[in-house]
Design a protein around this motif. Structure first.
Motif, short mmCIF file in Angstrom:
data_model
loop_
_atom_site.label_atom_id
_atom_site.label_comp_id
_atom_site.label_asym_id
_atom_site.label_seq_id
_atom_site.Cartn_x
_atom_site.Cartn_y
_atom_site.Cartn_z
N THR A 43 12.06 -1.68 7.96
CA THR A 43 12.36 -2.25 9.26
C THR A 43 13.72 -1.75 9.73
N ASN A 60 10.56 0.81 -5.08
CA ASN A 60 10.06 0.83 -3.71
C ASN A 60 11.13 1.24 -2.70
N GLY A 98 6.54 -2.30 0.57
CA GLY A 98 6.12 -1.14 1.34
C GLY A 98 6.53 -1.22 2.80
N THR A 99 7.47 -2.11 3.13
CA THR A 99 7.87 -2.33 4.52
C THR A 99 9.27 -1.80 4.77
N GLU A 142 5.82 -5.84 -5.25
CA GLU A 142 6.60 -5.75 -4.03
C GLU A 142 8.10 -5.76 -4.27
#
Length: 298
Positions: A256, A228, A253-254, A223
């Protein structure tokens, strides 16, 4: 190859996030200029070997890359960096401002030099490269060219929420958000989109913070890998006319969207308030407002 034909500068491009951005943009077809002065975290040294290594990796994969060692906190050297990209590749389309340093200290112990170094590299370093890139794009626009340029700035969760022991860094990163919003409003007329990312990744500056955040055992997904963050940077670099003036938080993988400052509850007296009557008014406004997110480290 969504960046095919585009020319990009990546500051701080030799390691960590900058390296990941440079490699991804090159994979997507961009010709890249890797800017890095090659100093250590303490500001000493000045070896360009890491930047040359990234450029060599790009060339080995069939891409085009050059290296430039400008100090982005120096107004004239930032101009030389932009001029170099234009001279080498004939144009500039993308500027990824990523270079940074940290001088962590609790505010009461912070020295003037520690304040100046961090603000200089982060905030002035973003402004200086943008200023000269903006002039290049304005000149092209005034010459009748359909400019579609993109700037991707790098803020931080510290700049959005604050971070204990990092007042200099948090202030500089918050300044980058303001810089992003204002230049997006000013430069849109010239075909320039300006956005910012707030990445969470394991780099030299954050390796102690994220040392224990490793890959998920079930799928091997790390993560905190800098790779990423790079796909969003590549998309913003390619889709420059689709979004501007926005801030994106990126972690693993986020992705926002950060909504930024918005007006909340309001009370209007229709006259000038008297100081002694404001206590219950302020309390009512705060009671009807969302609770702010805490500062990192509190």
């Amino acid at each position: 190859m969504i960046c095919a034909g585009r020319v990009a500068i990546i500051t701080g491009g030799a390691r960590g996030l900058g390296r990941a951005h440079a490699l991804e943009l090159a994979r997507q077809g961009a010709r890249v200029v890797i800017n890095d002065i090659g100093v250590g975290l303490d500001g000493t040294g000045g070896d360009g070997a890491a930047a040359r290594e990234v450029a060599g990796e790009i060339r080995a994969g069939g891409g085009e890359a050059e290296v430039h060692g400008a100090d982005v906190g120096d107004w004239q050297q930032a101009r030389e960096l932009v001029d170099f990209a234009v001279q080498r590749f004939g144009r500039l389309d993308v500027l990824v401002n990523n270079a940074g340093v940290v001088r962590d200290r609790m505010f009461v112990n912070l020295s003037e030099d520690e304040w100046d170094q961090v603000v200089r590299v982060h905030l002035k370093g973003h402004a200086a490269t943008m200023r000269h890139a903006a002039q290049h794009w304005r000149d092209r626009c005034k010459a009748g060219e359909d400019v579609r340029a993109s700037v991707i700035n790098t803020t931080s969760g510290a700049g959005l929420l604050g971070s204990l022991g990092q007042t200099n860094y948090a202030a500089a990163k918050a300044g980058i958000v303001g810089l992003t919003l204002n230049t997006a409003a000013e430069l849109g007329r010239y075909g320039v989109a300006v956005n910012a990312i707030a990445p969470a990744a394991r780099t030299r500056m954050t390796e102690t913070v994220f040392a224990d955040t490793m890959a998920r055992p079930e799928d091997g997904f790390d993560e905190m890998a800098p790779d990423n963050v790079a796909p969003l940077v590549a998309w913003l670099a390619a889709r420059s006319t689709e979004v501007s003036g926005r801030v994106f938080e990126v972690a693993g993988g986020t992705i926002t969207v950060i909504n930024g400052n918005t007006r909340g509850p309001t009370r209007d007296a229709g006259r000038r308030w008297r100081p002694e009557e404001l206590g219950p008014v302020v309390k009512d406004l705060l009671d009807r407002s969302p609770t702010p997110l805490p500062v990192y480290g509190t």
